[in-house]
Design a protein around this motif. Sequence first.
Motif, PDB file in Angstrom:
ATOM      1  N   GLY A 243       0.789  -1.225   0.000  1.00  8.30           N
ATOM      2  CA  GLY A 243       0.000   0.000   0.000  1.00  8.30           C
ATOM      3  C   GLY A 243       0.822   1.276   0.000  1.00  8.30           C
ATOM      4  N   ARG A 244       2.117   1.182  -0.237  1.00  7.61           N
ATOM      5  CA  ARG A 244       2.987   2.365  -0.152  1.00  7.61           C
ATOM      6  C   ARG A 244       2.601   3.496  -1.083  1.00  7.61           C
ATOM      7  N   ARG A 245       2.010   3.189  -2.201  1.00  8.06           N
ATOM      8  CA  ARG A 245       1.657   4.257  -3.152  1.00  8.06           C
ATOM      9  C   ARG A 245       0.582   5.189  -2.586  1.00  8.06           C
ATOM     10  N   ASN A 246      -0.071   4.774  -1.484  1.00  6.42           N
ATOM     11  CA  ASN A 246      -1.131   5.579  -0.874  1.00  6.42           C
ATOM     12  C   ASN A 246      -0.658   6.417   0.308  1.00  6.42           C
ATOM     13  N   ILE A 247       0.632   6.391   0.619  1.00  5.26           N
ATOM     14  CA  ILE A 247       1.159   7.140   1.766  1.00  5.26           C
ATOM     15  C   ILE A 247       1.145   8.633   1.451  1.00  5.26           C
ATOM     16  N   ALA A 248       0.722   9.421   2.424  1.00  5.29           N
ATOM     17  CA  ALA A 248       0.643  10.874   2.251  1.00  5.29           C
ATOM     18  C   ALA A 248       2.024  11.487   2.030  1.00  5.29           C
ATOM     19  N   LYS A 249       2.065  12.532   1.238  1.00  5.11           N
ATOM     20  CA  LYS A 249       3.326  13.222   0.946  1.00  5.11           C
ATOM     21  C   LYS A 249       3.966  13.811   2.197  1.00  5.11           C
ATOM     22  N   THR A 250       3.191  14.042   3.228  1.00  2.64           N
ATOM     23  CA  THR A 250       3.710  14.626   4.462  1.00  2.64           C
ATOM     24  C   THR A 250       4.354  13.585   5.387  1.00  2.64           C
ATOM     25  N   SER A 251       4.224  12.323   5.064  1.00  2.00           N
ATOM     26  CA  SER A 251       4.765  11.246   5.902  1.00  2.00           C
ATOM     27  C   SER A 251       6.261  11.061   5.672  1.00  2.00           C
ATOM     28  N   PRO A 252       7.028  10.740   6.745  1.00  2.00           N
ATOM     29  CA  PRO A 252       8.445  10.426   6.547  1.00  2.00           C
ATOM     30  C   PRO A 252       8.641   9.134   5.746  1.00  2.00           C
ATOM     31  N   LEU A 253       7.572   8.372   5.529  1.00  2.00           N
ATOM     32  CA  LEU A 253       7.646   7.124   4.770  1.00  2.00           C
ATOM     33  C   LEU A 253       7.292   7.312   3.295  1.00  2.00           C
TER      34      LEU A 253
END
Length: 192
Positions: free
Chosen positions: A151-161
């Motif tokens: 699900g990494r493509r759904n991580i928010a741009k503000t996340s350190p991940l």
Amino acid sequence: MFRNALKYLALATALSATPAHAQMMGGMQNFSPLTLHYGDEPSQMGELWLPNNKGVHPVVILLHPGCWALPSTLEPMHAMATDLSHSGIAVWNIEYSRLGGAGGGYPGTFLDVAKGIDYLRQIKGTYNLDLIHAIVIGHSAGGHLALWAAGRRNIAKTSPLYNGDPLALRTVISLGGVPDLEYFKKNAATCA
């Protein structure tokens, strides 16, 4: 061929504890993985199990169990890696930082898994890897990390991940994984 990998995985899992399987494996060539480092830290490494067949190899990424903590190792995934490589599939068995060690926990463990998976892009040409159909399989804590990786493509741009271009994983298999960390914590569940 890769579609058959999932059928093979189910069969290999069912057979892995039987005497017939042990006898069958005894007659096969012993595969030894290559140890490759995807980063500078000791935990940023993996084992690449390559099949003997020629051509481009489908890839399975393995994430080991161990409750996200030391002293877990890659070893619990060796039987699966051996079986898959004997069936013509390349296997990337990833180590990652864990609780009790340098960089373990949030965000280090997740960043290691992401970096380890994305490292396949750097080595795909050298080892003839088909990343278009890459799948990830994790057991227990590794199952949680496999679900997260898919699900990494759904991580928010503000996340350190956040990573703007993670390796796409079309299929994820979580074997006894921990998909709900709040439930896991609240119910004092145990993991392997």
